[in-house]
Design a protein around this motif. Structure first.
Motif, PDB file in Angstrom:
ATOM      1  N   PRO A 157       2.715  -2.725  -9.969  1.00 33.44           N
ATOM      2  CA  PRO A 157       4.085  -3.026 -10.397  1.00 33.44           C
ATOM      3  C   PRO A 157       5.149  -2.428  -9.489  1.00 33.44           C
ATOM      4  CG  PRO A 157       3.043  -1.458 -11.891  1.00 33.44           C
ATOM      5  CD  PRO A 157       1.968  -1.985 -11.009  1.00 33.44           C
ATOM      6  N   ARG A 158       4.872  -1.271  -8.880  1.00 28.37           N
ATOM      7  CA  ARG A 158       5.892  -0.699  -7.994  1.00 28.37           C
ATOM      8  C   ARG A 158       6.117  -1.583  -6.774  1.00 28.37           C
ATOM      9  NH1 ARG A 158       3.801   5.618  -8.195  1.00 28.37           N
ATOM     10  NH2 ARG A 158       4.812   6.185 -10.169  1.00 28.37           N
ATOM     11  N   ALA A 159       5.019  -2.056  -6.185  1.00 25.36           N
ATOM     12  CA  ALA A 159       5.157  -2.946  -5.031  1.00 25.36           C
ATOM     13  C   ALA A 159       5.841  -4.249  -5.432  1.00 25.36           C
ATOM     14  CB  ALA A 159       3.782  -3.237  -4.423  1.00 25.36           C
ATOM     15  N   THR A 160       5.520  -4.743  -6.628  1.00 23.97           N
ATOM     16  CA  THR A 160       6.124  -5.991  -7.083  1.00 23.97           C
ATOM     17  C   THR A 160       7.625  -5.820  -7.282  1.00 23.97           C
ATOM     18  OG1 THR A 160       4.057  -6.561  -8.202  1.00 23.97           O
ATOM     19  CG2 THR A 160       6.011  -7.802  -8.819  1.00 23.97           C
ATOM     20  N   PHE A 161       8.029  -4.717  -7.939  1.00 22.23           N
ATOM     21  CA  PHE A 161       9.458  -4.477  -8.149  1.00 22.23           C
ATOM     22  C   PHE A 161      10.197  -4.341  -6.814  1.00 22.23           C
ATOM     23  CE2 PHE A 161      13.090  -1.627  -8.551  1.00 22.23           C
ATOM     24  CZ  PHE A 161      13.847  -2.318  -9.485  1.00 22.23           C
ATOM     25  N   ALA A 162       9.634  -3.570  -5.905  1.00 25.95           N
ATOM     26  CA  ALA A 162      10.274  -3.393  -4.596  1.00 25.95           C
ATOM     27  C   ALA A 162      10.408  -4.726  -3.875  1.00 25.95           C
ATOM     28  CB  ALA A 162       9.470  -2.402  -3.749  1.00 25.95           C
ATOM     29  N   ALA A 163       9.384  -5.561  -3.979  1.00 28.92           N
ATOM     30  CA  ALA A 163       9.440  -6.878  -3.339  1.00 28.92           C
ATOM     31  C   ALA A 163      10.528  -7.739  -3.958  1.00 28.92           C
ATOM     32  CB  ALA A 163       8.083  -7.567  -3.464  1.00 28.92           C
TER      33      ALA A 163
ATOM     34  N   GLY B  13       0.785  -1.222   0.000  1.00 29.46           N
ATOM     35  CA  GLY B  13       0.000   0.000   0.000  1.00 29.46           C
ATOM     36  C   GLY B  13       0.815   1.269   0.000  1.00 29.46           C
ATOM     37  N   GLN B  14       2.103   1.207  -0.234  1.00 32.06           N
ATOM     38  CA  GLN B  14       2.958   2.369  -0.004  1.00 32.06           C
ATOM     39  C   GLN B  14       3.105   3.319  -1.177  1.00 32.06           C
ATOM     40  OE1 GLN B  14       6.566   1.864   2.210  1.00 32.06           O
ATOM     41  NE2 GLN B  14       6.064  -0.250   2.664  1.00 32.06           N
ATOM     42  N   PHE B  15       2.921   2.814  -2.389  1.00 27.69           N
ATOM     43  CA  PHE B  15       3.345   3.607  -3.535  1.00 27.69           C
ATOM     44  C   PHE B  15       2.196   4.182  -4.361  1.00 27.69           C
ATOM     45  CE2 PHE B  15       6.934   0.368  -3.298  1.00 27.69           C
ATOM     46  CZ  PHE B  15       7.660   1.151  -2.427  1.00 27.69           C
ATOM     47  N   GLU B  16       0.959   4.027  -3.909  1.00 30.23           N
ATOM     48  CA  GLU B  16      -0.176   4.557  -4.639  1.00 30.23           C
ATOM     49  C   GLU B  16      -1.039   5.407  -3.704  1.00 30.23           C
ATOM     50  OE1 GLU B  16      -0.480   4.193  -7.779  1.00 30.23           O
ATOM     51  OE2 GLU B  16       0.943   2.567  -8.187  1.00 30.23           O
ATOM     52  N   GLU B  17      -1.758   6.370  -4.300  1.00 26.41           N
ATOM     53  CA  GLU B  17      -2.623   7.234  -3.485  1.00 26.41           C
ATOM     54  C   GLU B  17      -3.945   6.555  -3.161  1.00 26.41           C
ATOM     55  OE1 GLU B  17      -3.088  10.940  -5.458  1.00 26.41           O
ATOM     56  OE2 GLU B  17      -0.969  11.498  -5.294  1.00 26.41           O
ATOM     57  N   ARG B  18      -4.394   5.659  -4.039  1.00 24.76           N
ATOM     58  CA  ARG B  18      -5.685   5.025  -3.802  1.00 24.76           C
ATOM     59  C   ARG B  18      -5.599   4.065  -2.612  1.00 24.76           C
ATOM     60  NH1 ARG B  18      -3.500   2.092  -8.082  1.00 24.76           N
ATOM     61  NH2 ARG B  18      -3.568  -0.185  -7.855  1.00 24.76           N
ATOM     62  N   PRO B  19      -6.691   3.814  -1.912  1.00 16.88           N
ATOM     63  CA  PRO B  19      -6.661   2.866  -0.800  1.00 16.88           C
ATOM     64  C   PRO B  19      -6.379   1.460  -1.298  1.00 16.88           C
ATOM     65  CG  PRO B  19      -8.913   3.458  -1.349  1.00 16.88           C
ATOM     66  CD  PRO B  19      -8.028   4.370  -2.147  1.00 16.88           C
ATOM     67  N   HIS B  20      -5.786   0.661  -0.426  1.00 21.12           N
ATOM     68  CA  HIS B  20      -5.371  -0.677  -0.819  1.00 21.12           C
ATOM     69  C   HIS B  20      -6.010  -1.742   0.053  1.00 21.12           C
ATOM     70  CE1 HIS B  20      -2.296   0.049  -3.833  1.00 21.12           C
ATOM     71  NE2 HIS B  20      -1.965   1.121  -3.143  1.00 21.12           N
ATOM     72  N   ASN B  21      -6.310  -2.833  -0.576  1.00 21.86           N
ATOM     73  CA  ASN B  21      -6.579  -4.090   0.098  1.00 21.86           C
ATOM     74  C   ASN B  21      -6.250  -5.186  -0.893  1.00 21.86           C
ATOM     75  OD1 ASN B  21      -8.878  -4.563  -1.627  1.00 21.86           O
ATOM     76  ND2 ASN B  21     -10.002  -3.086  -0.376  1.00 21.86           N
ATOM     77  N   GLY B  22      -6.394  -6.427  -0.490  1.00 20.76           N
ATOM     78  CA  GLY B  22      -6.002  -7.513  -1.375  1.00 20.76           C
ATOM     79  C   GLY B  22      -6.655  -7.445  -2.733  1.00 20.76           C
ATOM     80  N   GLN B  23      -7.941  -7.014  -2.796  1.00 18.44           N
ATOM     81  CA  GLN B  23      -8.641  -6.973  -4.070  1.00 18.44           C
ATOM     82  C   GLN B  23      -8.153  -5.807  -4.928  1.00 18.44           C
ATOM     83  OE1 GLN B  23     -12.847  -6.789  -3.662  1.00 18.44           O
ATOM     84  NE2 GLN B  23     -13.251  -6.910  -5.854  1.00 18.44           N
TER      85      GLN B  23
END
Length: 472
Positions: A261-267, A234-244
């Motif tokens: 993709p940003r979270a995936t690359f960081a991971a 949930g760190q790299f986007e402004e929209r709220p996050h959950n699994g869906q």
């Protein structure tokens, strides 16, 4: 009685001197090579958004090179430069030439690698990860180029998939059940990591060279839905996050979706860092850390494929360019060496070196005969803090055969980049890296004599190849 005492003293002194003069056992060597990791993707090189504590630890316990370069700006020729100790004007593989249905154009029989020299010098050698320099059964296969054991992706195209249908264990094709176009069950980098750790355990009693050319964080952007991915979710986007919202667990098999993709690359970078930590922990567990040189680097600059966002992460460390450029962002790479008792902890060096220096350096570290030919020079004096004894390159040279043909030379503070080489009307740009490290101001018109000198270096460095022609 006095004579017996004197004899005892003499024997004791001789024994002590003998110990002092006995050769130190050859150090183990572990070389971890990331795939498309940028200069700025690590905390120790300025990364602020991705955590890399294990690689940062490596830098704190070793030496960090601030001006080190890859062989060139894409995979296969950069790795050829690394293994053969030759820049891309001389090394055998100079492009990503594909062979159907699997594999790349192979290194020739006549090509000597530093792995062969280490193997001949008594090292057990293993490569675990991505090869890309010759299919199984060809002259360029890992077992023909100095490796007792290979496990991983032989083919670069296959290595773009983190859930491939198969890997190679030496010359044996290993099918990975559950992987296909839809289902993704077996995460290949984890299997490769396990084999690499086992290699160290199996060879703990003999000097070994462990080469780990990992596929992380090369595109495609994909990986398990695990703690690394969820931490960044949930760190790299402004929209709220959950699994869906961002796709965690939404894909068949429970792997991380590219919807974030940003979270995936960081991971992917964090997972690479964790794998480095496992290597360091294994060396500690086996009692080998004090007699092991650990090297970490990357094969070229950051990629933009598959939704990667190098600008967001400052993956290039503020330098201009990306993978496939010969600007600093495409070829300057992180390079870290930890060698307890030989390399000062927390040290840095501005030695201007490149992949072709690794062959003469590792051969010197192992106390072996130097190679038949190399464009490199040993930076062992720099590693050991003997800067006054360190030879320097008059210049470094690169070429790249795609995009109309490109060449580059660095000589001291000057960097020349020649574009559109194959057009017959090339353009040469000149940059002063001392005052302009971002290569933002072309000063070629102001310093024509320097341009001429660096162009002469380019012309001198390129030897034409029948397999990889570079017409000008």
């Amino acid at each position: 009685m006095q004579g017996a005492y004197t004899l005892t003293v003499l024997l004791t002194v001789c024994w002590i001197l003998g110990l002092a003069q006995s050769p130190v056992s050859k150090p183990n060597i572990v070389f971890i090579l990331a795939d498309d990791l940028g200069y700025g993707d690590l905390g120790c090189y300025g990364q602020e958004k991705i955590k890399t504590p294990n690689i940062d630890r490596l830098a704190k316990e070793g030496m960090q090179f601030m001006q080190f370069y890859a062989g060139t700006t894409v995979c296969a020729p950069s790795r050829s430069s690394l293994l053969t100790g030759q820049h891309t004007g001389h090394t055998f593989i100079r492009g990503n030439k594909e062979i159907e249905t699997e594999g790349q154009y192979p290194l020739a029989d006549s090509v000597q690698t530093f792995a062969q020299l280490l193997q001949q010098g008594g090292y057990r050698t293993g490569a675990f990860g991505k090869w890309g320099l010759g299919m199984v059964g060809t002259s360029g296969a890992p077992d023909k180029k100095g490796f007792d054991r290979f496990y991983g992706y032989n083919c670069q195209r296959q290595s773009h998939r983190y859930y491939p249908t198969h890997l190679w264990d030496n010359d044996r094709k290993v099918m990975l059940e559950g992987n296909g176009l839809v289902h993704k069950t077996t995460y290949a980098p984890k299997l490769i990591q396990q084999r690499a750790l086992a290699f160290m355990e199996e060879n703990r009693e003999t000097p070994f060279f462990l080469f780990m050319p990992t596929v992380l964080p090369h595109a495609e952007l994909q990986g398990p839905d695990d703690e690394y991915y969820r931490w960044y979710g949930g760190q790299f986007e402004e929209r709220p996050h959950n699994g869906q919202d961002y796709g965690v667990g939404a894909s068949p098999g429970g792997y991380a979706s590219v919807n974030d993709p940003r979270a995936t690359f960081a991971a992917m970078v964090s997972r690479l860092d964790a794998y480095v930590g496992e290597v360091l922990d294994k060396l500690d567990e086996l009692g080998l850390a004090e007699n092991t040189m650990v090297i970490f680097s990357s094969d070229n600059g950051p990629h933009k494929e598959g939704g990667a966002d190098p600008d967001f992460f400052n993956s290039g460390g503020g330098f201009r360019g990306y993978k496939r450029d010969l600007y600093e962002g495409g070829i300057r790479v992180p390079f870290i060496v930890r060698w307890p008792g030989q390399v000062t902890s927390g040290s840095r060096t501005d030695f201007q070196g490149a992949f072709w220096d690794i062959m003469p350096t590792l051969v010197a570290v192992a106390g072996l005969k130097q190679p038949n030919y190399t464009d490199g020079l040993s930076f062992l004096p720099a590693l050991q803090g003997r800067d006054g004894e360190q030879s320097q390159h008059p210049y470094l040279y690169w070429e790249f055969h795609e995009g109309g043909g490109k060449q580059a030379v660095r000589s001291g503070k000057w960097k020349a980049v020649r574009l559109a080489v194959q057009s017959g009307q090339p353009i040469t740009e000149l940059y002063d890296l001392e005052s302009d490290p971002k290569e933002s101001v072309d000063v070629a018109a102001k310093y024509p004599n320097i341009v001429s000198r660096l162009e002469a270096y380019m012309d001198r460095s390129h030897q034409e190849s029948a397999v990889f022609p570079f017409q000008r």
